[in-house]
Design a protein around this motif. Sequence first.
Motif, PDB file in Angstrom:
ATOM      1  N   SER A   3      69.579  44.923  11.519  1.00  0.00           N
ATOM      2  CA  SER A   3      69.858  45.805  12.093  1.00  0.00           C
ATOM      3  C   SER A   3      68.615  46.834  11.570  1.00  0.00           C
ATOM      4  O   SER A   3      68.451  46.826  11.071  1.00  0.00           O
ATOM      5  CB  SER A   3      70.903  46.584  12.655  1.00  0.00           C
ATOM      6  OG  SER A   3      71.099  46.977  11.399  1.00  0.00           O
ATOM      7  N   LYS A   4      68.329  48.080  12.739  1.00  0.00           N
ATOM      8  CA  LYS A   4      67.286  48.942  12.635  1.00  0.00           C
ATOM      9  C   LYS A   4      67.772  49.518  11.774  1.00  0.00           C
ATOM     10  O   LYS A   4      66.965  49.932  10.927  1.00  0.00           O
ATOM     11  CB  LYS A   4      67.308  49.393  14.149  1.00  0.00           C
ATOM     12  CG  LYS A   4      65.927  50.949  13.502  1.00  0.00           C
ATOM     13  CD  LYS A   4      65.781  50.960  15.345  1.00  0.00           C
ATOM     14  CE  LYS A   4      64.558  50.787  16.020  1.00  0.00           C
ATOM     15  NZ  LYS A   4      64.759  51.461  17.249  1.00  0.00           N
ATOM     16  N   ARG A  61      73.741  55.192  10.597  1.00  0.00           N
ATOM     17  CA  ARG A  61      74.610  53.378  11.071  1.00  0.00           C
ATOM     18  C   ARG A  61      76.304  53.507  11.661  1.00  0.00           C
ATOM     19  O   ARG A  61      75.863  52.943  12.558  1.00  0.00           O
ATOM     20  CB  ARG A  61      75.103  52.779   9.733  1.00  0.00           C
ATOM     21  CG  ARG A  61      75.814  51.772   9.717  1.00  0.00           C
ATOM     22  CD  ARG A  61      76.328  50.551   8.804  1.00  0.00           C
ATOM     23  NE  ARG A  61      75.157  50.899   7.658  1.00  0.00           N
ATOM     24  CZ  ARG A  61      75.103  51.067   6.855  1.00  0.00           C
ATOM     25  NH1 ARG A  61      77.056  50.286   5.721  1.00  0.00           N
ATOM     26  NH2 ARG A  61      75.145  50.812   5.705  1.00  0.00           N
ATOM     27  N   GLU A  64      74.933  54.418  15.537  1.00  0.00           N
ATOM     28  CA  GLU A  64      74.382  53.189  15.855  1.00  0.00           C
ATOM     29  C   GLU A  64      74.909  52.054  17.203  1.00  0.00           C
ATOM     30  O   GLU A  64      74.682  51.819  18.080  1.00  0.00           O
ATOM     31  CB  GLU A  64      73.875  52.132  14.933  1.00  0.00           C
ATOM     32  CG  GLU A  64      73.100  51.146  15.772  1.00  0.00           C
ATOM     33  CD  GLU A  64      73.212  49.848  15.099  1.00  0.00           C
ATOM     34  OE1 GLU A  64      71.851  48.511  14.916  1.00  0.00           O
ATOM     35  OE2 GLU A  64      73.444  50.017  13.636  1.00  0.00           O
ATOM     36  N   LYS A  65      76.022  52.045  16.651  1.00  0.00           N
ATOM     37  CA  LYS A  65      77.421  51.157  17.361  1.00  0.00           C
ATOM     38  C   LYS A  65      77.762  51.598  18.604  1.00  0.00           C
ATOM     39  O   LYS A  65      77.747  52.919  19.510  1.00  0.00           O
ATOM     40  CB  LYS A  65      78.023  51.209  16.308  1.00  0.00           C
ATOM     41  CG  LYS A  65      77.942  50.036  15.787  1.00  0.00           C
ATOM     42  CD  LYS A  65      78.959  49.413  14.867  1.00  0.00           C
ATOM     43  CE  LYS A  65      79.004  48.914  13.571  1.00  0.00           C
ATOM     44  NZ  LYS A  65      79.771  48.565  12.765  1.00  0.00           N
TER      45      LYS A  65
END
Length: 65
Positions: A3-4, A61, A64-65
Amino acid sequence: MFSKPSFIRGWYSAATVFTCLWAGRDVGEHFFNGSLIPWLIGIALAGAIIWSAQPFFKKVRSTEK
């Protein structure tokens, strides 16, 4: 696939370790007659920088979702 945020965290960690170790080696070579003490200080400094950045990476993090 990464993931980024994971990629950025890995890049940041690798760049920090490389920079601190290179700077420690360079300072030891040019100013301390080849001493490894600045290199060891660079290792500790890299660890402290990476450790202090962990809250930021956890925040990135989680958003991100």
